[in-house]
Design a protein around this motif. Sequence first.
Motif, PDB file in Angstrom:
ATOM      1  N   PRO A 110       0.583  -1.177  -0.017  1.00  0.00           N
ATOM      2  CA  PRO A 110       0.040   0.092   0.127  1.00  0.00           C
ATOM      3  C   PRO A 110       0.787   1.315  -0.188  1.00  0.00           C
ATOM      4  CG  PRO A 110       0.105  -0.832   2.265  1.00  0.00           C
ATOM      5  CD  PRO A 110       0.935  -1.781   1.259  1.00  0.00           C
ATOM      6  N   PHE A 111       0.458   2.331  -0.742  1.00  0.00           N
ATOM      7  CA  PHE A 111       1.073   3.589  -0.726  1.00  0.00           C
ATOM      8  C   PHE A 111       0.352   4.587  -0.105  1.00  0.00           C
ATOM      9  CE2 PHE A 111      -1.037   2.328  -4.759  1.00  0.00           C
ATOM     10  CZ  PHE A 111      -2.077   3.121  -4.655  1.00  0.00           C
ATOM     11  N   THR A 112       1.023   5.756  -0.251  1.00  0.00           N
ATOM     12  CA  THR A 112       0.498   7.025   0.432  1.00  0.00           C
ATOM     13  C   THR A 112       0.634   8.211  -0.733  1.00  0.00           C
ATOM     14  OG1 THR A 112       2.764   7.783   1.454  1.00  0.00           O
ATOM     15  CG2 THR A 112       1.231   6.263   2.595  1.00  0.00           C
ATOM     16  N   PRO A 113      -0.120   9.307  -0.435  1.00  0.00           N
ATOM     17  CA  PRO A 113       0.098  10.544  -1.222  1.00  0.00           C
ATOM     18  C   PRO A 113       1.505  10.917  -1.257  1.00  0.00           C
ATOM     19  CG  PRO A 113      -1.933  10.508  -0.140  1.00  0.00           C
ATOM     20  CD  PRO A 113      -1.260   9.281   0.351  1.00  0.00           C
ATOM     21  N   GLU A 114       2.221  10.590  -0.209  1.00  0.00           N
ATOM     22  CA  GLU A 114       3.468  11.218   0.109  1.00  0.00           C
ATOM     23  C   GLU A 114       4.535  10.317  -0.718  1.00  0.00           C
ATOM     24  OE1 GLU A 114       1.387  10.710   2.680  1.00  0.00           O
ATOM     25  OE2 GLU A 114       0.929  12.765   3.026  1.00  0.00           O
ATOM     26  N   SER A 115       4.250   9.292  -0.810  1.00  0.00           N
ATOM     27  CA  SER A 115       5.050   8.228  -1.818  1.00  0.00           C
ATOM     28  C   SER A 115       4.913   8.746  -3.274  1.00  0.00           C
ATOM     29  CB  SER A 115       5.037   6.845  -1.436  1.00  0.00           C
ATOM     30  OG  SER A 115       3.691   6.504  -2.005  1.00  0.00           O
ATOM     31  N   PHE A 116       3.847   9.135  -3.711  1.00  0.00           N
ATOM     32  CA  PHE A 116       3.438   9.470  -4.975  1.00  0.00           C
ATOM     33  C   PHE A 116       4.116  10.713  -5.328  1.00  0.00           C
ATOM     34  CE2 PHE A 116       0.044   6.911  -7.673  1.00  0.00           C
ATOM     35  CZ  PHE A 116       0.212   6.181  -6.960  1.00  0.00           C
TER      36      PHE A 116
END
Lengths: 153, 120
Positions: free
Chosen positions: B105-111
Amino acid sequence: MTISLLAPEDVEAIVEQVWSSLLEVEPAFGPLPDVDASAGETWTATVTVSGPVAMLIATAMPREAAVDVASRLLMVDDPTTEDVADALGELVNVLGGNLKSMLPGPSTLSLPVTVTGEVAPPSHAEEQGRCVAVLDGRPISLTTYLLDPGAVS
Amino acid sequence: MKILVADDSRVMRQIVIRTLRQAGFDGHDVVEAENGRDALDKVHSEAPDLVLSDWNMPEMNGIDVLDALRSSGSTVPFGFVTSEGSEEMRTRAEQGGALFLIAKPFTPESFESALAPVLR
């Protein structure tokens, strides 16, 4: 050959991370809700890891929880059956991908499969671990099966 | 700019598009592909400025799409958004010419950190 497999606390940590990110809810582990396991329809999604450790990873839940998962993922109130199948497949895909990263490699992850009902693992498979978390009072299980237990004994 | 989002899961495509918005990348055109073959076709027909691709897809997996693109001379910026983030896969992605690999799972920060060099 001795291979260290998935520790229960590591599995719970992955479930917690995936639920928090995808479903935006913290899983509750521990005492299970008082539900009749024989009542209602169960949905199960699976992926398989192939490599030095061959593993079947299955997440199962009552239909109501499956619809809840799809609603949370898609942010819609009334997901279609196709949406529910897709959502559960993606949930087990992410769980499986993270669990795979903790197993010896190189290995590959299959595409997810979602079915209604329970999944019976192959007769030679051996349950390796199981955790159950609760989403809005409904149990969601994650079970891992060794598909070639002799290879890791 | 135009972003091609390739994933066989419609649910995950929706989550990726939502996360793009949450990371501040709204206002871009988004094109969707439902498998690797579709992604390869749409790189040619839609000429995206960035490809965000799942790894494990039917028809053609993400790394084969990337290899096919580079073999054909395409230099389109390409990143993976995948459920598997092992070192082995990150190395393979880098060797293939991917700019980044975002693990689910990813986060907006990683994007934001992965995509900003391409989109800003």
